[in-house]
Design a protein around this motif. Structure first.
Motif, PDB file in Angstrom:
ATOM      1  N   ASN A 188     -18.874  10.450 -15.272  1.00 45.38           N
ATOM      2  CA  ASN A 188     -18.981   9.319 -14.341  1.00 45.38           C
ATOM      3  C   ASN A 188     -17.624   8.707 -13.999  1.00 45.38           C
ATOM      4  N   ARG A 189     -16.608   9.547 -13.920  1.00 44.21           N
ATOM      5  CA  ARG A 189     -15.281   9.083 -13.561  1.00 44.21           C
ATOM      6  C   ARG A 189     -14.748   9.892 -12.377  1.00 44.21           C
ATOM      7  N   GLY A 190     -13.969   9.216 -11.546  1.00 43.68           N
ATOM      8  CA  GLY A 190     -13.361   9.907 -10.423  1.00 43.68           C
ATOM      9  C   GLY A 190     -12.097   9.189  -9.980  1.00 43.68           C
ATOM     10  N   VAL A 191     -11.312   9.878  -9.172  1.00 46.42           N
ATOM     11  CA  VAL A 191     -10.074   9.306  -8.659  1.00 46.42           C
ATOM     12  C   VAL A 191     -10.024   9.514  -7.149  1.00 46.42           C
ATOM     13  N   ILE A 192      -9.636   8.475  -6.439  1.00 49.41           N
ATOM     14  CA  ILE A 192      -9.380   8.571  -5.008  1.00 49.41           C
ATOM     15  C   ILE A 192      -7.903   8.260  -4.785  1.00 49.41           C
ATOM     16  N   ILE A 193      -7.200   9.166  -4.116  1.00 48.83           N
ATOM     17  CA  ILE A 193      -5.778   8.969  -3.825  1.00 48.83           C
ATOM     18  C   ILE A 193      -5.629   8.727  -2.329  1.00 48.83           C
ATOM     19  N   ILE A 194      -5.029   7.608  -1.990  1.00 47.66           N
ATOM     20  CA  ILE A 194      -4.843   7.215  -0.592  1.00 47.66           C
ATOM     21  C   ILE A 194      -3.351   7.206  -0.303  1.00 47.66           C
ATOM     22  N   LYS A 195      -2.932   7.961   0.712  1.00 46.67           N
ATOM     23  CA  LYS A 195      -1.512   8.002   1.083  1.00 46.67           C
ATOM     24  C   LYS A 195      -1.330   7.411   2.470  1.00 46.67           C
ATOM     25  N   MET A 196      -0.420   6.438   2.572  1.00 43.77           N
ATOM     26  CA  MET A 196      -0.096   5.799   3.844  1.00 43.77           C
ATOM     27  C   MET A 196       1.308   6.216   4.247  1.00 43.77           C
ATOM     28  N   SER A 197       1.405   6.907   5.392  1.00 39.18           N
ATOM     29  CA  SER A 197       2.706   7.421   5.823  1.00 39.18           C
ATOM     30  C   SER A 197       3.616   6.343   6.405  1.00 39.18           C
ATOM     31  N   ASP A 198       3.047   5.202   6.807  1.00 42.34           N
ATOM     32  CA  ASP A 198       3.840   4.121   7.395  1.00 42.34           C
ATOM     33  C   ASP A 198       4.345   3.213   6.275  1.00 42.34           C
ATOM     34  N   THR A 199       5.624   3.350   5.938  1.00 42.20           N
ATOM     35  CA  THR A 199       6.193   2.546   4.848  1.00 42.20           C
ATOM     36  C   THR A 199       6.898   1.292   5.352  1.00 42.20           C
ATOM     37  N   SER A 200       6.712   0.965   6.641  1.00 38.62           N
ATOM     38  CA  SER A 200       7.356  -0.239   7.172  1.00 38.62           C
ATOM     39  C   SER A 200       6.618  -1.510   6.747  1.00 38.62           C
ATOM     40  N   PHE A 201       5.399  -1.355   6.248  1.00 32.62           N
ATOM     41  CA  PHE A 201       4.662  -2.518   5.770  1.00 32.62           C
ATOM     42  C   PHE A 201       5.238  -2.982   4.435  1.00 32.62           C
TER      43      PHE A 201
END
Length: 207
Positions: free
Chosen positions: A141-154
């Motif tokens: 019952n474990r999982g990982v979600i990896i989110i990558k944001m290419s806009d690093t100006s924030f």
């Protein structure tokens, strides 16, 4: 006037963008032909593609860049205003906003309860521009979600607020759609000119 010129002139009149189907209907040209020419114009950098859910919108590159810049400035200003007024409480507020959004939308969101991690990752990718997602089921019952944001100006503060919104939304969606409680642990880092948000999800069946 060439087909490319017709497309450019049409998009100039519709700065919010048009789908391939709409362009074809307005110009009276087959959708197949329009699809070929918009891809060609995209390759030249004259027009840009914007995904809104399942739709692909085409708009002139100049308008697209201006809209992105304006939206970025608004989001950055909102982030700074929240932090100035609420301080560290801004992140807890973002978490509660995420839960509230999930409560409003869960009946219209199709979450696959047998593959919740993949389903959530796909949903985030569909509704967020410039973001890529990956989901891994770790078992037990474990999982990982990896989110990558290419806009690093924030600024990093904005990324933290976004992560807290997603954290609240994920917890609430799983509770309502899968009849399971969960905890979401978040880690944020900046790698290879991209922000990376790693969300470790632990599910707990409810009685």
């Amino acid at each position: 006037m060439s087909i490319e010129e017709k497309i450019i002139n049409l998009l100039r009149k519709h700065p919010l963008g048009l789908t391939t189907k709409e362009i074809a209907e307005k110009l009276g040209i087959s959708r197949t032909t329009i699809a070929k020419y918009v891809e060609k114009l995209k390759g030249k950098g004259i027009i840009a593609e914007k995904r809104v859910g399942a739709y692909r919108l085409w708009l002139l590159g100049e308008y697209y860049q201006a809209k992105k810049l304006t939206a970025r400035r608004i989001l950055v200003a909102l982030t700074r205003a929240l932090l100035r007024i609420l301080g560290e409480n801004s992140y807890q507020l973002a978490f509660m906003v995420g839960k509230a959004i999930a409560q409003e939308l869960y009946e219209t969101v199709e979450l696959n309860s047998s593959k919740p991690f993949e389903s959530i990752a796909s949903m985030i990718s569909d509704i967020t521009e410039g973001v890529s997602t990956q989901a891994f089921e770790l078992g037990n019952n474990r999982g990982v979600i990896i989110i990558k944001m290419s806009d690093t100006s924030f600024p990093i503060e904005f990324i933290k607020l976004l992560a807290n919104i997603l954290q609240g939304a994920i917890e609430e969606l799983i509770k309502k759609s899968c009849n399971q409680s969960c905890t979401v642990n978040v880690n944020i880092s900046k790698k290879e000119n991209a922000y990376e948000i790693v969300m470790e999800i632990n599910l707990t069946p409810r009685d």
